[in-house]
Design an enzyme around this catalytic site. Structure first.
Site, PDB file in Angstrom:
ATOM      1  N   SER A 288       0.818  -1.205   0.000  1.00  0.00           N
ATOM      2  CA  SER A 288       0.000   0.000   0.000  1.00  0.00           C
ATOM      3  C   SER A 288       0.857   1.263   0.000  1.00  0.00           C
ATOM      4  CB  SER A 288      -0.973  -0.029   1.182  1.00  0.00           C
ATOM      5  OG  SER A 288      -1.927   0.993   1.079  1.00  0.00           O
TER       6      SER A 288
ATOM      7  N   ASP B 262      -5.499   2.424  -3.963  1.00  0.00           N
ATOM      8  CA  ASP B 262      -6.735   2.229  -3.209  1.00  0.00           C
ATOM      9  C   ASP B 262      -7.024   3.413  -2.289  1.00  0.00           C
ATOM     10  OD1 ASP B 262      -4.789   1.738  -1.293  1.00  0.00           O
ATOM     11  OD2 ASP B 262      -5.680  -0.143  -0.572  1.00  0.00           O
TER      12      ASP B 262
ATOM     13  N   ASP C 119      -2.119   6.462  -4.004  1.00  0.00           N
ATOM     14  CA  ASP C 119      -0.964   5.746  -3.464  1.00  0.00           C
ATOM     15  C   ASP C 119      -0.535   4.624  -4.416  1.00  0.00           C
ATOM     16  OD1 ASP C 119      -3.036   3.958  -2.995  1.00  0.00           O
ATOM     17  OD2 ASP C 119      -2.405   3.452  -0.968  1.00  0.00           O
TER      18      ASP C 119
ATOM     19  N   ASP D 247      -0.708   1.394  -4.738  1.00  0.00           N
ATOM     20  CA  ASP D 247      -1.647   0.371  -5.208  1.00  0.00           C
ATOM     21  C   ASP D 247      -3.021   0.959  -5.514  1.00  0.00           C
ATOM     22  OD1 ASP D 247      -2.216   0.716  -2.443  1.00  0.00           O
ATOM     23  OD2 ASP D 247      -3.144  -1.255  -2.345  1.00  0.00           O
TER      24      ASP D 247
END
Length: 567
Positions: free
Chosen positions: A142, A302, A298, A300
């Site tokens: 993340s 999400d 960010d 990834d």
């Protein structure tokens, strides 16, 4: 015992030359060896997350392999010769870990669908649901710094794996010999044999179709919006630009230094849109472009963070601010376009601003509280779906910059959030106002709710013990006051007990058990303590409530100082 593990790895960990080099470099450093081998990297409901490197307490091809063997046996226990989907982001070794996992699943008789390039986490959730898979994996850490990577496991519903399934995987992992007990096959051979299949563009387009259905501004011309966007070296670049183009927003400038995927995050050591630093290049670019909005996702994709221009300067918004604004906007637009369902439901986490309860109540929207972690929001969408009532769901959100409209995935989605934020900015721009002024109007109507988070990091084995001691002390001797205000309610989510301090009455909290403590004062101000599930941190979620901006800001500052007395 630790030295024995180290020597075993020195002998047998030959798949990755980086591991061998690291092991040799620490051979005379007992503390470094201990930190890598004193425990196994924990597999919890969020899967694995840790520093990349050698050892049982690190992310590497061996710890990934062990987890994948455990998940393979779980899948085969649910559906013999079932299927999984795999995605990965731009982090160091993310592609290596993804291909390693795919090879292990295939060797265990499980069909694998894998994206042919890096993709956002929500697109993994979508692929699981699209193909009807029994599980899914995305390789990402993340928004953590570059030295971290992770392995998020998902169930057949597209949510992160539930506690029961995670415990099953862990029980299998504990029996697997990390060097000898993992089945594997050659990746390219498995592709040729059809055991591993690349996910095609039709799935990506189908996902974008579902995102676009969540638009609440189909009647508005959005072409006048000017946006600067940064994917922070991550996976959001293509899908975010694609969805904005679909809804008619073409004036999008990408921060050039942060456009290309790079797991070293050279311009953002903390690639986290919750903080200002990743916006610095966008802010510099804004000096010449004069955008309406700065948008950052960010690695990834999400989570999403934003800044908007107000009185000549850019203001960064918190996740709580954006959540309240989006809830208010979605309600307003769905009412205006006559698309509000009967008995609408929104969902937030227990650490997210209580301002949203005021907004929901005022608009006859039911607001559910769930534990921290977006999977709990996804589970509630699943409950609605099981009753054919998923159309009642209008929005889900958490203070850590995660948002979801629509039930097509079961995790937070910065692609749909980016679309809705851009719509919202354009909508209010046409009314001659901006998000700063709209948020202030909301505060004036419902009261000022200022929130922040204080994190304290304690590294290593001793640090984890200290975090546990802090939580134990708060349970044994809870504070009676916060800044002179009496605490009126204490919630211990680990014992599922809510205590009314005034009356002494104890009632049951009907949520899963979690190591979280909440202390609330009569005016609505609160402090929540929670150890991080993915990092060596204890987090304090703070909320100050007052009738004016000045009083609320002062109270929040004092709350932040107060946390220092608790550690």
């Amino acid at each position: 015992m630790i030295k024995e593990k180290y020597n075993l790895w020195l002998e047998k960990a030959t798949k990755d030359p980086d591991i061998k080099a690291e092991l040799l470099s620490i051979q005379n450093d007992s503390e470094a060896i201990s930190d890598r081998f004193y425990k196994d990297l924990e597999f919890g409901t969020g899967g694995l997350r840790g520093e990349i490197g050698a050892g049982t307490n690190r992310m590497n091809v061996y710890t990934v392999s062990k987890a994948t063997q455990g998940l393979s046996e779980y899948v085969n226990s649910v559906n013999k010769n079932g299927s999984v989907a795999i995605a990965y982001d731009s982090r160091i070794k993310s592609d290596v870990f993804a291909y390693t996992a795919a090879s292990i699943f295939a060797a265990n008789g499980i069909k694998v669908y894998i994206y042919k390039e890096l993709m956002p986490t929500p697109m993994l959730s979508y692929a699981v649901r699209y193909f009807g898979c029994d599980a899914g994996v995305v390789i990402t850490a993340s928004h953590n710094p570059a030295k971290y990577n992770g392995y998020k496991a998902y169930g057949s519903d597209g949510c992160q794996l539930n506690l029961e399934a995670s415990n099953y995987v862990l029980s299998i992992m504990n029996k697997v010999d990390i060097f000898e007990g993992v089945k594997s096959t050659d990746f390219d051979t498995a592709v040729k044999e059809g055991k591993i299949q690349y996910i095609g563009d039709e799935v990506i387009e189908s996902y974008l179709d579902e995102v676009q259905k969540c638009s609440v501004a189909k009647d508005i011309d959005l072409s006048g919006l000017n946006v600067i966007y940064t994917p922070i070296h991550g996976s959001g670049n293509k899908p975010v630009r694609a969805i904005l183009k679909r809804i008619g927003i073409n004036n999008v400038t990408i921060v050039p230094e942060q456009e290309k995927p790079d797991g070293n995050f050279p311009t953002a050591p903390y690639p986290n849109p919750e903080i200002k630093q990743p916006f610095e290049l966008a802010l510099k670019l804004a000096e010449n472009i004069n955008p309406d909005l700065l948008l950052a996702t960010d690695p990834d994709c999400d989570r999403v963070g934003i800044a908007v221009r107000h009185n000549g300067e850019f203001k960064l918004f918190s996740g709580n601010d954006v959540g309240a604004l989006l809830l208010n906007y979605i309600i307003e637009r769905r009412k205006a376009t006559d698309t509000m369902p009967e008995n609408p439901i929104a969902i937030k986490t227990i650490v997210t601003t209580e301002l949203c309860k005021k907004i929901a109540m005022d608009n006859n929207v039911e607001l559910l509280d769930v534990l921290t972690g977006f999977k709990f929001i996804g589970e509630q969408i699943g409950v609605l779906e099981s009753k054919s009532e998923e159309n009642r769901y209008i929005f889900g959100f958490e203070e850590s910059y995660g948002y979801l409209a629509g039930s097509y995935v079961r995790d937070k989605d910065a692609v749909v959030a980016s679309m809705l934020i851009c719509e919202m900015v354009a909508y209010y721009k046409k009314q001659g106002t901006n998000l700063v002024e709209i948020l202030d109007d909301i505060y004036k109507k419902y009261g000022y709710f200022y929130c922040s988070q204080k994190n304290y990091t304690f590294e290593g084995e001793s640090g984890m013990k200290h975090i546990s001691e802090i939580m134990d002390n708060l349970r044994k001797t809870p504070p009676c006051c916060i800044l002179g205000d009496k605490i009126v309610k204490i919630c211990d989510y680990n014992s599922s007990e809510e205590t009314d301090v005034i009356s002494g009455k104890i009632s049951e909290i009907k949520l899963p058990k979690s190591n979280v403590l909440s202390f609330a004062c009569a005016d609505g101000s609160s402090l929540i303590a929670r150890p991080s599930g993915t990092e060596p941190k204890i987090k304090f979620y703070l909320s100050a409530v007052a009738q004016t901006d000045e009083l609320c800001s002062k109270k929040l500052d004092e709350l932040e100082e107060f946390t220092k007395t608790l550690i």
